[in-house]
Design a protein around this motif. Structure first.
Motif, PDB file in Angstrom:
ATOM      1  N   ALA A 410      54.732 109.788  87.166  1.00  0.00           N
ATOM      2  CA  ALA A 410      54.645 110.959  86.292  1.00  0.00           C
ATOM      3  C   ALA A 410      55.531 110.781  85.063  1.00  0.00           C
ATOM      4  O   ALA A 410      55.144 111.138  83.948  1.00  0.00           O
ATOM      5  CB  ALA A 410      55.049 112.211  87.060  1.00  0.00           C
ATOM      6  N   GLU A 411      56.714 110.221  85.247  1.00  0.00           N
ATOM      7  CA  GLU A 411      57.607 109.980  84.108  1.00  0.00           C
ATOM      8  C   GLU A 411      57.011 108.946  83.165  1.00  0.00           C
ATOM      9  O   GLU A 411      57.115 109.072  81.934  1.00  0.00           O
ATOM     10  CB  GLU A 411      58.979 109.530  84.602  1.00  0.00           C
ATOM     11  CG  GLU A 411      59.782 110.627  85.279  1.00  0.00           C
ATOM     12  CD  GLU A 411      61.178 110.169  85.658  1.00  0.00           C
ATOM     13  OE1 GLU A 411      61.701 109.237  84.999  1.00  0.00           O
ATOM     14  OE2 GLU A 411      61.736 110.732  86.610  1.00  0.00           O
ATOM     15  N   MET A 412      56.396 107.921  83.728  1.00  0.00           N
ATOM     16  CA  MET A 412      55.769 106.904  82.888  1.00  0.00           C
ATOM     17  C   MET A 412      54.629 107.510  82.082  1.00  0.00           C
ATOM     18  O   MET A 412      54.523 107.302  80.862  1.00  0.00           O
ATOM     19  CB  MET A 412      55.263 105.753  83.758  1.00  0.00           C
ATOM     20  CG  MET A 412      54.625 104.618  82.974  1.00  0.00           C
ATOM     21  SD  MET A 412      54.100 103.267  84.064  1.00  0.00           S
ATOM     22  CE  MET A 412      53.317 102.154  82.870  1.00  0.00           C
ATOM     23  N   ALA A 413      53.770 108.265  82.738  1.00  0.00           N
ATOM     24  CA  ALA A 413      52.631 108.876  82.046  1.00  0.00           C
ATOM     25  C   ALA A 413      53.092 109.863  80.987  1.00  0.00           C
ATOM     26  O   ALA A 413      52.455 110.014  79.936  1.00  0.00           O
ATOM     27  CB  ALA A 413      51.718 109.563  83.053  1.00  0.00           C
ATOM     28  N   ALA A 414      54.210 110.541  81.239  1.00  0.00           N
ATOM     29  CA  ALA A 414      54.717 111.525  80.276  1.00  0.00           C
ATOM     30  C   ALA A 414      55.084 110.878  78.951  1.00  0.00           C
ATOM     31  O   ALA A 414      55.099 111.545  77.908  1.00  0.00           O
ATOM     32  CB  ALA A 414      55.918 112.258  80.864  1.00  0.00           C
ATOM     33  N   LYS A 415      55.358 109.583  78.964  1.00  0.00           N
ATOM     34  CA  LYS A 415      55.740 108.881  77.736  1.00  0.00           C
ATOM     35  C   LYS A 415      54.555 108.684  76.792  1.00  0.00           C
ATOM     36  O   LYS A 415      54.730 108.194  75.676  1.00  0.00           O
ATOM     37  CB  LYS A 415      56.397 107.548  78.077  1.00  0.00           C
ATOM     38  CG  LYS A 415      57.727 107.724  78.818  1.00  0.00           C
ATOM     39  CD  LYS A 415      58.406 106.406  79.093  1.00  0.00           C
ATOM     40  CE  LYS A 415      59.684 106.628  79.890  1.00  0.00           C
ATOM     41  NZ  LYS A 415      60.676 107.466  79.188  1.00  0.00           N
ATOM     42  N   LEU A 416      53.360 109.059  77.228  1.00  0.00           N
ATOM     43  CA  LEU A 416      52.200 109.001  76.340  1.00  0.00           C
ATOM     44  C   LEU A 416      52.176 110.168  75.360  1.00  0.00           C
ATOM     45  O   LEU A 416      51.405 110.152  74.388  1.00  0.00           O
ATOM     46  CB  LEU A 416      50.910 108.998  77.163  1.00  0.00           C
ATOM     47  CG  LEU A 416      50.682 107.716  77.972  1.00  0.00           C
ATOM     48  CD1 LEU A 416      49.592 107.934  79.013  1.00  0.00           C
ATOM     49  CD2 LEU A 416      50.330 106.554  77.060  1.00  0.00           C
ATOM     50  N   ASP A 417      52.990 111.184  75.600  1.00  0.00           N
ATOM     51  CA  ASP A 417      53.118 112.315  74.669  1.00  0.00           C
ATOM     52  C   ASP A 417      51.754 112.921  74.333  1.00  0.00           C
ATOM     53  O   ASP A 417      51.415 113.150  73.170  1.00  0.00           O
ATOM     54  CB  ASP A 417      53.836 111.868  73.377  1.00  0.00           C
ATOM     55  CG  ASP A 417      55.216 111.311  73.643  1.00  0.00           C
ATOM     56  OD1 ASP A 417      55.936 111.902  74.463  1.00  0.00           O
ATOM     57  OD2 ASP A 417      55.582 110.288  73.039  1.00  0.00           O
ATOM     58  N   ASP A 418      50.992 113.193  75.367  1.00  0.00           N
ATOM     59  CA  ASP A 418      49.640 113.735  75.204  1.00  0.00           C
ATOM     60  C   ASP A 418      49.460 114.870  76.205  1.00  0.00           C
ATOM     61  O   ASP A 418      49.601 114.668  77.414  1.00  0.00           O
ATOM     62  CB  ASP A 418      48.611 112.629  75.461  1.00  0.00           C
ATOM     63  CG  ASP A 418      47.180 113.128  75.425  1.00  0.00           C
ATOM     64  OD1 ASP A 418      46.914 114.148  74.748  1.00  0.00           O
ATOM     65  OD2 ASP A 418      46.315 112.492  76.067  1.00  0.00           O
ATOM     66  N   SER A 419      49.147 116.054  75.712  1.00  0.00           N
ATOM     67  CA  SER A 419      48.996 117.204  76.602  1.00  0.00           C
ATOM     68  C   SER A 419      47.765 117.131  77.486  1.00  0.00           C
ATOM     69  O   SER A 419      47.582 117.974  78.369  1.00  0.00           O
ATOM     70  CB  SER A 419      48.964 118.501  75.776  1.00  0.00           C
ATOM     71  OG  SER A 419      50.222 118.752  75.199  1.00  0.00           O
TER      72      SER A 419
END
Length: 747
Positions: A410-419
């Protein structure tokens, strides 16, 4: 991908443990780049029969343990083995095999039996300097005398520097065939956008096998067939015409050195060490003959030798082939290839919640690879996406249970900065909270306030009121709780990220009680106990009440697009045809109404409402790194256009199709946006599946304004900025709507 794989030896002292780990992570990072390219480009994977995930899982422990360059090469070889790639090879990068060129050497040498030896490098260089005349003269000599033809394709150092082309033999060959020659073609894998591994999408993404158009070589008038030999080495591509002639039994292919399919099929070449001494080839396309078969082989080979004259080993071997009477191509195995690519299906149900380390590392690599190839907004992330790969490969070695594993992803995916990025899986409830309290929260004046009470029991006992400010939950400061949730919540803007954090802010175990510290309108602080229930999730989304569309004072039409149904659009415009202004409330999500509404607003006569682009993954030379772009057409209506003033209300809840509505409306009419910036996340959702029954959604394609302006991470920007206040929500006022009414009444 990186063109050099770093190799480091293990260091034995305790003080250097960090360097040991970083070298292993670097090797895995490099292999991840290789695995990713092969996954999307290798023709061997088009059939869907090879489990490429399993191949990586099997290879990763070997990659991590490799302490020498040789061990690393063995690990890479093990990874590539399931492909049975005929072009795969690891080799020492040496000086190419150039032939020497004597200044006195003629373009043509004549061997016994009127067999011509054509030094193509000489002919090509002369063609560059003297034009067509010399080329035509040589062709005429051959046509008049040659009973056999040896074409030496090996370059000299000089000819290699200006890159003589393999198209020259085709012009010659047309004189020495007596029937049309259909050449083979190259076939590549081609992906436009990412097809969802589960669920559906409106993006119409697809993968395909794309075969290039081939040519039919026609004999010249009076042409006659003669036996031919092509001398090739690793410095040049084998011409398609030579391959066609060999398949037809009309020409031999003689290799200088150890022949490889890499000489004939499309390949990608990389280096396996930072010194550039070891290289690797692998297929990124395949050779296809007209009957659907594929295959490459040579008829004979000779040891490398710089000599190129009539007495050279290569010329002698070529002459021997012509005299041998052996049919060309007899040693080549031609096999039929799959007629169509097959998608490999992915299942969520069979995955373990806490996979073993190689499977966890695969999850990181697969997430990185999919976004690296297809996520349309990598240029807009706060940090380079490549940085996430080594960081989370290392992180997977430290997680100890399924919750920590899911949190890392989840932290890795959050780095995509896409809602549009959203993680689903067995541990979602433990990460974000299983059940909310019976209140809906909002960010107002930089504070977290209760915007609505959804638990009817709370209404009765008056423990909390709308407008109360939340300061802490279960003894944790609310700002700290927000910070923790933001780490695992992706957001195109900070306002949108906070919007998605708020539902989980007071969440916890179903049936438990949240101990919440609040501050009321008078500044008095006190704790309240708020029951949690998963039944409250259905109340979380703000819903306006009253008529869905109506006429407000001042002859202003109002429509709640969050609730307006498609079937009611025309009735709405009928009701508003005499109004002076129209307020479209798009604080929420529409019901597919934008196209019908835009058609009724299009007083500008706009042809398009938005620009789209999706990324392409292929090894096709002209397509690598390119985009599939198109413009979305404005719909038409035969009904009357609305010609009054138009306002659209927006805020951070305006996302995706809601923002898309704004793009079309602004293209259609002179619209005024009032409120606060929208979420800045458009482009339909697509999903991938990771080990552990985890799925990740993300934006599948980029969407821009019709005039080309960026929307992602910017959002629709208000012409008049208005945000709710604590006093407004406490007194039940809709300050954004009030400002829109005032704006229209003043015009």
């Amino acid at each position: 991908m990186r063109r050099g794989f770093a190799i480091f030896c293990f260091l034995m002292t305790a003080g250097q443990a960090q360097a040991v780990d970083s070298s292993a992570i670097q090797r895995m990072t490099d292999v991840a780049h290789l695995w990713s390219d092969v996954k999307w480009l290798s023709p061997a994977l088009a059939s869907g029969e090879i489990d490429w995930d399993q191949a990586l899982v099997d290879a990763l422990p070997k990659v991590e343990a490799a302490s020498t360059p040789a061990a690393f090469q063995d690990a890479v070889t093990a990874l590539m083995k399931p492909l049975h790639d005929p072009a795969f090879q690891i080799f020492s990068i040496n000086e190419p095999n150039y032939v020497s060129e004597e200044s006195s050497q003629e373009v043509l040498e004549w061997l016994p039996g009127d067999v011509a030896l054509l030094h193509l490098h000489r002919l090509s260089s002369m063609r560059v300097t003297t034009g067509e005349l010399h080329f035509e003269a040589v062709t005429a000599q051959l046509a008049a005398r040659a009973k056999g033809l040896i074409i030496d394709l090996r370059p000299t150092r000089e000819s290699a520097s200006y890159g003589y082309g393999a198209e020259f033999p085709d012009e010659l060959i047309a004189n020495f065939i007596d029937q049309p020659l259909l050449l083979p073609s190259n076939r590549y894998r081609y992906h436009t956008g990412f097809q969802p591994e589960i669920g559906i999408t409106s993006g119409m993404y697809f993968s395909a096998s794309l075969m290039l158009q081939t040519s039919r070589l026609m004999p010249v008038k009076g042409g006659h067939a003669i036996p031919m030999v092509f001398i090739v080495n690793q410095s040049n591509r084998v011409p398609l015409s030579a391959l066609a002639l060999q398949r037809a039994g009309k020409a031999w292919i003689l290799a200088e050195g150890q022949a490889s399919a890499a000489w004939a099929v499309p390949v990608r070449a990389i280096t396996l060490d930072d010194d550039g001494k070891t290289g690797m080839n692998y297929s990124v396309g395949e050779l296809i003959f007209p009957d659907g078969a594929s295959g490459f082989g040579v008829d004979a080979s000779v040891a490398p030798d710089s000599a190129s004259g009539a007495g050279s080993p290569a010329a002698k071997a070529a002459l021997k082939l012509i005299r041998s009477g052996v049919r060309p191509g007899g040693a080549t195995v031609y096999e039929k290839t799959a007629a169509m690519p097959v998608r490999q299906l992915v299942s969520l149900s069979s995955e373990l919640r806490f996979p073993s380390l190689p499977w966890r590392q695969l999850a990181v690599i697969k997430l990185w690879s999919t976004m690296d190839k297809f996520f349309p907004y990598l240029a807009y992330t706060d940090r380079p996406w490549d940085d996430a790969l080594p960081e989370f490969l290392a992180r997977m070695k430290t997680v100890s249970n399924s919750r920590e594993y899911a949190q890392a992803l989840a932290e890795m995916a959050a780095k995509l900065d896409d809602s549009h990025v959203w993680i689903q899986g067995p541990e979602r409830a433990s990460l974000y909270g299983e059940a909310p309290a019976g209140v809906r929260l909002a960010s107002v004046e930089n504070r977290i306030a209760i915007a609505e009470i959804t638990d009817q029991e709370l209404h009765k006992n008056a423990q909390v009121k709308v407008g109360d400010v939340v300061l802490a939950v279960d003894g944790e400061d609310i700002s700290q709780r927000i910070s923790e949730l933001k780490k695992i919540t992706s957001g195109s803007t900070e306002a949108a990220r906070l919007r998605d954090v708020l539902p989980n802010l007071l969440a916890g175990a179903n049936g438990s009680v949240a101990k919440v510290l609040i501050e009321d309108a008078g500044g008095v602080r006190h704790e309240v106990m708020l029951p949690r229930s998963d039944a409250f999730w259905k109340f979380w989304k703000a819903r306006r009440s009253g008529a869905i569309f109506k006429i407000l004072p001042g002859n202003i039409g109002y429509a709640d697009l969050d609730r307006l149904a498609l079937k009611d659009v025309d009735a709405m415009f009928d009701a508003f045809k005499q109004t002076d202004g129209l307020i479209l409330d798009m604080r929420g999500y529409p019901n597919g109404t934008l196209w019908r509404i835009a058609a009724r607003l299009n007083v500008k006569g706009a042809q398009f409402g938005a620009n789209f682009s999706r990324r392409i993954a292929t090894a096709l030379p002209a397509e690598q790194g390119s985009l599939n772009t198109f413009r979305q057409s404005m719909p038409k209506s035969d009904k009357p256009l609305y010609k009054g003033k138009v306002v659209m209300l927006i805020d951070q809840s305006t996302q995706s199709q809601a923002e898309h509505s704004g793009l079309f409306f602004e293209a259609a009419t002179a619209i005024t946006f009032i409120g606060s910036p929208s979420a800045g996340a458009d482009g339909d959702l697509t999903k991938l599946v990771l080990p552990g029954a985890i799925s990740v959604s993300f934006s599948g394609q980029e969407v821009r304004h019709a005039d080309g302006r960026q929307l992602q991470r910017v959002g629709l920007q208000p012409d008049i900025k208005v945000t709710p206040t604590l006093d407004g929500i406490r007194t039940g006022r809709d300050e954004v709507l009030e400002r829109a009414q005032a704006f229209l009444q003043a015009r």
